[in-house]
Design a protein around this motif. Structure first.
Motif, PDB file in Angstrom:
ATOM      1  N   TYR A   4      36.517 -72.411  15.112  1.00 30.15           N
ATOM      2  CA  TYR A   4      36.214 -73.465  14.940  1.00 30.15           C
ATOM      3  C   TYR A   4      35.045 -73.689  13.957  1.00 30.15           C
ATOM      4  N   ARG A   5      35.264 -73.919  12.325  1.00 31.29           N
ATOM      5  CA  ARG A   5      34.395 -74.545  12.280  1.00 31.29           C
ATOM      6  C   ARG A   5      32.543 -75.008  12.719  1.00 31.29           C
ATOM      7  N   LYS A   9      29.132 -75.494   8.572  1.00 34.19           N
ATOM      8  CA  LYS A   9      29.968 -75.094   8.035  1.00 34.19           C
ATOM      9  C   LYS A   9      30.749 -76.239   7.095  1.00 34.19           C
ATOM     10  N   ILE A  10      30.975 -77.452   7.341  1.00 37.32           N
ATOM     11  CA  ILE A  10      31.241 -79.055   7.746  1.00 37.32           C
ATOM     12  C   ILE A  10      30.250 -79.453   6.529  1.00 37.32           C
ATOM     13  N   VAL A  11      29.346 -78.958   6.945  1.00 37.50           N
ATOM     14  CA  VAL A  11      28.023 -79.359   5.524  1.00 37.50           C
ATOM     15  C   VAL A  11      28.313 -79.510   4.821  1.00 37.50           C
ATOM     16  N   ALA A  37      37.440 -82.130   3.274  1.00 40.45           N
ATOM     17  CA  ALA A  37      36.582 -81.412   4.260  1.00 40.45           C
ATOM     18  C   ALA A  37      37.806 -81.139   5.179  1.00 40.45           C
ATOM     19  N   ASN A  38      39.068 -82.104   4.919  1.00 40.96           N
ATOM     20  CA  ASN A  38      39.235 -82.038   6.429  1.00 40.96           C
ATOM     21  C   ASN A  38      38.958 -82.486   7.860  1.00 40.96           C
ATOM     22  N   ILE A  39      38.500 -83.523   7.808  1.00 33.68           N
ATOM     23  CA  ILE A  39      37.872 -84.109   9.026  1.00 33.68           C
ATOM     24  C   ILE A  39      37.905 -85.414   9.072  1.00 33.68           C
ATOM     25  N   SER A  40      37.755 -86.342  10.523  1.00 35.09           N
ATOM     26  CA  SER A  40      37.690 -87.438  10.726  1.00 35.09           C
ATOM     27  C   SER A  40      37.010 -88.407  10.142  1.00 35.09           C
ATOM     28  N   GLY A  92      27.311 -58.794  10.261  1.00 36.14           N
ATOM     29  CA  GLY A  92      28.356 -59.721  11.591  1.00 36.14           C
ATOM     30  C   GLY A  92      28.188 -61.182  12.234  1.00 36.14           C
ATOM     31  N   LEU A  93      27.351 -61.694  11.767  1.00 33.78           N
ATOM     32  CA  LEU A  93      26.849 -63.100  12.042  1.00 33.78           C
ATOM     33  C   LEU A  93      27.058 -64.037  11.807  1.00 33.78           C
ATOM     34  N   THR A  94      28.249 -65.376  12.272  1.00 35.01           N
ATOM     35  CA  THR A  94      28.597 -66.034  12.171  1.00 35.01           C
ATOM     36  C   THR A  94      26.857 -67.225  11.741  1.00 35.01           C
ATOM     37  N   ILE A  95      26.757 -67.963  11.026  1.00 37.18           N
ATOM     38  CA  ILE A  95      26.149 -69.355  11.164  1.00 37.18           C
ATOM     39  C   ILE A  95      26.985 -70.181  10.807  1.00 37.18           C
TER      40      ILE A  95
END
Length: 95
Positions: A4-5, A9-11, A37-40, A92-95
């Protein structure tokens, strides 16, 4: 397993769309941003209000519709986000 984003990431996707993919010089409509942006609609409305209130996006009214363009502060934020995202990825981290 799908990933999931994150909210950031959405911003980032919204700011990138308003920086790189504007359909016209007046800005992007909510419908265009939802598609790109593929968002509701409900979720993007809250995010857009926050981004406008923080000065990352500029809101204009054109032909009775709200349009959004990235501001200079938004460009600086996006550049810093991308730099930090690459740095975190190198560990190797995801923010």
């Amino acid at each position: 397993m799908s990933v999931y984003r994150t909210h950031m990431k959405i911003v980032s996707d919204i700011l990138t769309t308003t920086r790189d993919d504007l359909p016209d010089e007046q800005g992007a409509s909510i419908t265009y941003l939802i598609r790109k942006a593929n968002i509701s609609h409900g979720r993007i409305s809250k995010i857009l209000n926050t981004l406008v209130s923080q000065g990352l996006l500029e809101q204009t009214n054109s032909d009775g519709a709200c349009k959004y363009k990235i501001s200079n502060v938004g460009r600086e934020f996006l550049q810093a986000y991308n730099t930090f995202n690459r740095f975190a990825d190198s560990f190797g981290l995801t923010i």
